[in-house]
Write a protein that holds these residues in place. Structure first.
Motif, PDB file in Angstrom:
ATOM      1  N   GLY A  86     -11.345   1.787 -22.143  1.00  0.00           N
ATOM      2  CA  GLY A  86     -11.776   3.130 -21.773  1.00  0.00           C
ATOM      3  C   GLY A  86     -12.768   3.779 -22.724  1.00  0.00           C
ATOM      4  O   GLY A  86     -13.139   3.236 -23.762  1.00  0.00           O
ATOM      5  N   VAL A  87     -13.165   4.985 -22.320  1.00  0.00           N
ATOM      6  CA  VAL A  87     -14.164   5.768 -23.047  1.00  0.00           C
ATOM      7  C   VAL A  87     -13.606   7.170 -23.284  1.00  0.00           C
ATOM      8  O   VAL A  87     -13.085   7.803 -22.366  1.00  0.00           O
ATOM      9  CB  VAL A  87     -15.478   5.861 -22.246  1.00  0.00           C
ATOM     10  N   VAL A  88     -13.726   7.666 -24.520  1.00  0.00           N
ATOM     11  CA  VAL A  88     -13.300   9.030 -24.856  1.00  0.00           C
ATOM     12  C   VAL A  88     -14.499   9.960 -24.712  1.00  0.00           C
ATOM     13  O   VAL A  88     -15.608   9.626 -25.137  1.00  0.00           O
ATOM     14  CB  VAL A  88     -12.749   9.110 -26.286  1.00  0.00           C
ATOM     15  N   ILE A  89     -14.284  11.141 -24.128  1.00  0.00           N
ATOM     16  CA  ILE A  89     -15.384  12.074 -23.864  1.00  0.00           C
ATOM     17  C   ILE A  89     -15.066  13.446 -24.452  1.00  0.00           C
ATOM     18  O   ILE A  89     -14.008  14.028 -24.184  1.00  0.00           O
ATOM     19  CB  ILE A  89     -15.640  12.218 -22.353  1.00  0.00           C
ATOM     20  N   LYS A 102     -17.439  16.308 -17.551  1.00  0.00           N
ATOM     21  CA  LYS A 102     -16.623  15.922 -16.395  1.00  0.00           C
ATOM     22  C   LYS A 102     -17.354  14.907 -15.523  1.00  0.00           C
ATOM     23  O   LYS A 102     -16.758  13.932 -15.039  1.00  0.00           O
ATOM     24  CB  LYS A 102     -16.236  17.151 -15.571  1.00  0.00           C
ATOM     25  N   ASP A 103     -18.658  15.110 -15.326  1.00  0.00           N
ATOM     26  CA  ASP A 103     -19.437  14.137 -14.555  1.00  0.00           C
ATOM     27  C   ASP A 103     -19.391  12.760 -15.226  1.00  0.00           C
ATOM     28  O   ASP A 103     -19.269  11.728 -14.554  1.00  0.00           O
ATOM     29  CB  ASP A 103     -20.896  14.593 -14.433  1.00  0.00           C
ATOM     30  N   THR A 104     -19.498  12.749 -16.556  1.00  0.00           N
ATOM     31  CA  THR A 104     -19.412  11.482 -17.300  1.00  0.00           C
ATOM     32  C   THR A 104     -18.097  10.788 -17.012  1.00  0.00           C
ATOM     33  O   THR A 104     -18.056   9.583 -16.717  1.00  0.00           O
ATOM     34  CB  THR A 104     -19.558  11.756 -18.809  1.00  0.00           C
ATOM     35  N   ALA A 105     -17.010  11.539 -17.069  1.00  0.00           N
ATOM     36  CA  ALA A 105     -15.688  10.968 -16.830  1.00  0.00           C
ATOM     37  C   ALA A 105     -15.565  10.413 -15.414  1.00  0.00           C
ATOM     38  O   ALA A 105     -15.045   9.302 -15.203  1.00  0.00           O
ATOM     39  CB  ALA A 105     -14.614  12.023 -17.080  1.00  0.00           C
ATOM     40  N   LEU A 117     -10.674  12.423 -21.302  1.00  0.00           N
ATOM     41  CA  LEU A 117     -11.481  13.639 -21.369  1.00  0.00           C
ATOM     42  C   LEU A 117     -10.714  14.731 -22.114  1.00  0.00           C
ATOM     43  O   LEU A 117      -9.584  15.073 -21.746  1.00  0.00           O
ATOM     44  CB  LEU A 117     -11.823  14.112 -19.955  1.00  0.00           C
ATOM     45  N   PHE A 118     -11.324  15.292 -23.161  1.00  0.00           N
ATOM     46  CA  PHE A 118     -10.660  16.368 -23.899  1.00  0.00           C
ATOM     47  C   PHE A 118     -10.499  17.601 -23.026  1.00  0.00           C
ATOM     48  O   PHE A 118     -11.334  17.893 -22.157  1.00  0.00           O
ATOM     49  CB  PHE A 118     -11.457  16.719 -25.155  1.00  0.00           C
ATOM     50  N   ASP A 119      -9.424  18.339 -23.283  1.00  0.00           N
ATOM     51  CA  ASP A 119      -9.074  19.496 -22.456  1.00  0.00           C
ATOM     52  C   ASP A 119      -9.916  20.732 -22.761  1.00  0.00           C
ATOM     53  O   ASP A 119      -9.859  21.729 -22.043  1.00  0.00           O
ATOM     54  CB  ASP A 119      -7.586  19.833 -22.603  1.00  0.00           C
ATOM     55  N   ALA A 120     -10.689  20.713 -23.838  1.00  0.00           N
ATOM     56  CA  ALA A 120     -11.564  21.815 -24.218  1.00  0.00           C
ATOM     57  C   ALA A 120     -12.584  21.271 -25.216  1.00  0.00           C
ATOM     58  O   ALA A 120     -12.535  20.095 -25.583  1.00  0.00           O
ATOM     59  CB  ALA A 120     -10.767  22.965 -24.833  1.00  0.00           C
ATOM     60  N   LYS A 137     -12.907   1.723 -26.162  1.00  0.00           N
ATOM     61  CA  LYS A 137     -14.064   0.842 -26.315  1.00  0.00           C
ATOM     62  C   LYS A 137     -15.327   1.615 -26.687  1.00  0.00           C
ATOM     63  O   LYS A 137     -16.233   1.076 -27.338  1.00  0.00           O
ATOM     64  CB  LYS A 137     -14.311   0.072 -25.012  1.00  0.00           C
ATOM     65  N   ALA A 138     -15.384   2.887 -26.301  1.00  0.00           N
ATOM     66  CA  ALA A 138     -16.582   3.684 -26.570  1.00  0.00           C
ATOM     67  C   ALA A 138     -16.232   5.167 -26.509  1.00  0.00           C
ATOM     68  O   ALA A 138     -15.116   5.550 -26.146  1.00  0.00           O
ATOM     69  CB  ALA A 138     -17.688   3.355 -25.565  1.00  0.00           C
ATOM     70  N   GLY A 139     -17.214   5.984 -26.862  1.00  0.00           N
ATOM     71  CA  GLY A 139     -17.057   7.435 -26.787  1.00  0.00           C
ATOM     72  C   GLY A 139     -18.364   8.076 -26.381  1.00  0.00           C
ATOM     73  O   GLY A 139     -19.440   7.503 -26.575  1.00  0.00           O
ATOM     74  N   VAL A 140     -18.271   9.274 -25.807  1.00  0.00           N
ATOM     75  CA  VAL A 140     -19.454  10.055 -25.453  1.00  0.00           C
ATOM     76  C   VAL A 140     -19.217  11.491 -25.895  1.00  0.00           C
ATOM     77  O   VAL A 140     -18.138  12.044 -25.677  1.00  0.00           O
ATOM     78  CB  VAL A 140     -19.727  10.024 -23.932  1.00  0.00           C
ATOM     79  N   VAL A 141     -20.234  12.090 -26.535  1.00  0.00           N
ATOM     80  CA  VAL A 141     -20.197  13.526 -26.842  1.00  0.00           C
ATOM     81  C   VAL A 141     -21.379  14.193 -26.163  1.00  0.00           C
ATOM     82  O   VAL A 141     -22.513  13.748 -26.302  1.00  0.00           O
ATOM     83  CB  VAL A 141     -20.291  13.803 -28.356  1.00  0.00           C
ATOM     84  N   ILE A 142     -21.093  15.254 -25.428  1.00  0.00           N
ATOM     85  CA  ILE A 142     -22.156  16.063 -24.835  1.00  0.00           C
ATOM     86  C   ILE A 142     -22.492  17.156 -25.837  1.00  0.00           C
ATOM     87  O   ILE A 142     -21.711  18.080 -26.062  1.00  0.00           O
ATOM     88  CB  ILE A 142     -21.728  16.684 -23.493  1.00  0.00           C
ATOM     89  N   THR A 143     -23.653  17.044 -26.472  1.00  0.00           N
ATOM     90  CA  THR A 143     -24.072  17.997 -27.498  1.00  0.00           C
ATOM     91  C   THR A 143     -25.546  17.800 -27.794  1.00  0.00           C
ATOM     92  O   THR A 143     -26.091  16.712 -27.624  1.00  0.00           O
ATOM     93  CB  THR A 143     -23.266  17.821 -28.794  1.00  0.00           C
TER      94      THR A 143
END
Length: 572
Positions: A86-89, A102-105, A117-120, A137-143
């Motif tokens: 999985g991927v952490v967002i 959310k779209d990424t997830a 997906l983090f809750d906040a 396996k991976a992570g994504v940060v929207i920033t």
């Protein structure tokens, strides 16, 4: 396809999206604006994607986010068993960040890749920790980090918790380029939850463990207990994600006198109290200075929206405030860690620090005095993260500290990106140590300069937006390669490092730089001074980095100013 054809393709592909169509039709007669939005795709690299929000190929929008995510999923699914991890967002407080996350997830779920997906909103370092902690396996940060409010971005992390390196970025880009916008599908959110593909995570799954681990980074916890009640801190999260974890960490280590700038406490995607949410910008501290006067603060902290950077302001003995540079903070923390470990008899013989090539050479002097190795990397904390992993894989060095001049600091191995929460702990501890000695934090900096020499480091940025700006940056770098300067401000150029070619040239002799390929030129000058030129990887800017050193402050600052002016002329 031509620019106009790309534009018309978007009008057809997204005909059902009224907001996008309205925005695109509004620029239908503006050839320059159309060119900027459609002359190229928003680039994806080791820093992910970053750009101005808006409709178009060269803008940050939900369609580019979905396409990048499908590209990431396709890359991960080249090894289906690994992709199951999985991927952490995570996401910050910027415009559209929560929606993009959310779209990424949901795109990942549609591709069969689990999403956490983090809750906040959460900081970058918490995401980095979570990838490792959850064995994802991976992570994504929207920033978009410290960029102005009209920007947003998409950063991808590998399983080690560091931003992806060149090889992975190229693999993801390859899949993105073969993906049509219209092929990107979102799974229904409830369906994703019911199938167990989407997991919402928070304090219990990640944050509680992260904070406990950060607390273990204290060099001298007793110092915080004995002096912490005397330390008055003003903190501003600059409307970003640092508000909760930084305040929680400071409270749990016993620092109760923390006044928060109320006007900048809550998330605000417009960053309406400041010009830019950048702790390097003195203007970001206006409200903090006002509050500091009211509460008689000793130190001011400011974190950027994704809380990977920490800015610090301190008082001198006359009560005047000084905004510290990233180099000054990094060297104070480095010196504190090494001197404290040595005093306690705990300084490892294989200890190592890591910094970027554009960070101050003062760090090299400090490490040399303690018998500690120092390694240099290209700009980008992912390279420091890679170095940490190399140390652990080979078992040849113990990582002690890493930093970049752009306010990024790290003393842990359980996070692999710069960490504003970690840095808050360390700066607080140094402030307590200074109080115990009866000196100011500012005094400590001057002591270091007195011992090692004065270093004046400067950064000069030139903004070159759009297609023309990109062409101009390429011309500048090409011209400097073709005709490198023989001297700068009267100082002889003793060697040239061309990281694009991977070659260092001194007296006609060429040796490898030993670092990855990057569009960077580094001019070594007499007496340990240097000038480095590099196009930014995240903004439409070309940057000059200056390192000037001398026995005293005045001499170093005069030299730095001369080098800055001479280097600017090189750009013309």
């Amino acid at each position: 396809m031509t620019i106009r054809e790309n534009y018309e393709q978007w009008l057809r592909d997204f005909a059902d999206d009224q907001d996008t169509i309205r925005e695109l039709k509004a620029i239908g007669e503006d050839e320059k604006e159309m060119e900027d939005r459609f002359y190229t795709e928003l680039s994806f690299g080791t820093a992910g994607m970053r750009g101005v929000l808006g409709a178009g190929m060269n803008r940050m929008n939900k369609y580019n986010v979905r396409r990048a995510t499908k590209g990431l999923a396709g890359y991960l699914l080249e090894n289906p068993e690994e992709a199951k991890r999985g991927v952490v967002i995570a996401y910050d407080s910027r415009r559209c960040s929560a929606e993009f996350a959310k779209d990424t997830a949901l795109v990942l779920c549609a591709e069969g890749v689990p999403a956490y997906l983090f809750d906040a909103l959460r900081p970058v370092p918490v995401l980095s920790f979570a990838v490792r902690h959850l064995h994802a396996k991976a992570g994504v940060v929207i920033t978009a980090s410290h960029n102005p409010p009209q920007y947003n971005g998409y950063k991808v992390y590998g399983e080690d918790g560091a931003q992806v390196g060149p090889e992975a970025a190229e693999g993801i880009t390859r899949v993105i380029r073969s993906t049509k916008y219209t092929d990107c599908v979102l799974m229904d959110e409830q369906e994703a939850l019911d199938k167990g593909l989407l997991k919402i995570i928070g304090n219990k799954e990640v944050d509680d463990d992260y904070i406990e681990r950060v607390k273990t980074l204290s060099i001298n916890p007793e110092l915080l207990r004995t002096e912490g009640s005397k330390l008055n801190i003003v903190y501003t999260p600059l409307h970003g994600s640092g508000n909760v974890p930084v305040r929680r960490l400071l409270k749990e280590i016993g620092l109760t006198n923390v006044a928060v700038v109320k006007e900048q406490e809550m998330p605000d995607p417009n960053f309406s109290t400041i010009k830019v949410p950048n702790p390097e910008d003195p203007g970001a501290y206006e409200l903090a200075f006002k509050l500091a006067a009211e509460v008689n603060a000793n130190v001011i902290f400011a974190t950027d929206p994704d809380c990977d950077r920490l800015g610090v302001a301190v008082k001198d003995g006359q009560g005047e405030w000084h905004l510290l540079s990233g180099n000054q903070i990094g060297c104070v923390l480095l010196h504190y860690i090494l001197s404290s470990l040595k005093k306690a008899g705990k300084l490892p013989k294989d200890g190592a620090a890591v910094k970027s090539i554009v960070s101050t050479s003062l760090a090299n002097k400090i490490c040399e005095s303690f018998g500690v190795s120092i390694f240099e990397t290209l700009t980008g904390f992912k390279f420091i993260g890679e170095k940490i992993q190399q140390f652990m894989d080979k078992g040849d060095h113990t990582f002690l500290f890493g930093f970049e001049e752009s306010y990024g600091f790290l003393s842990s191995t359980f996070v692999r990106d710069k960490d504003g929460v970690n840095a808050s702990l360390l700066v607080s501890e140094v402030a307590c140590a200074c109080m115990a000695e009866g000196i100011t934090f500012y005094d400590r900096i001057q002591e270091i300069f007195k011992e090692y020499g004065y270093y004046a480091n400067s950064v000069v940025s030139t903004t070159l937006p759009g297609k023309d700006g990109l062409t101009r940056m390429k011309e500048i770098m090409s011209n400097l390669r073709a005709q490198p300067p023989k001297e700068i401000a009267g100082l002889k150029v003793t060697a040239v490092r061309d990281y694009l070619k991977g070659i260092r040239t001194e007296n006609g002799q060429e040796t490898p730089t030993g670092l990855p390929v990057s569009d960077v030129l580094y001019f070594e000058l007499e007496k340990g001074n240097w000038v480095c030129v590099r196009p930014s990887g995240t903004e439409p800017k070309i940057k000059l980095y200056i390192n000037a050193n001398a026995a005293g402050k005045a001499e170093a600052e005069v030299l730095s100013e001369a080098l800055c002016e001479a280097s600017k002329r090189l750009m013309n």
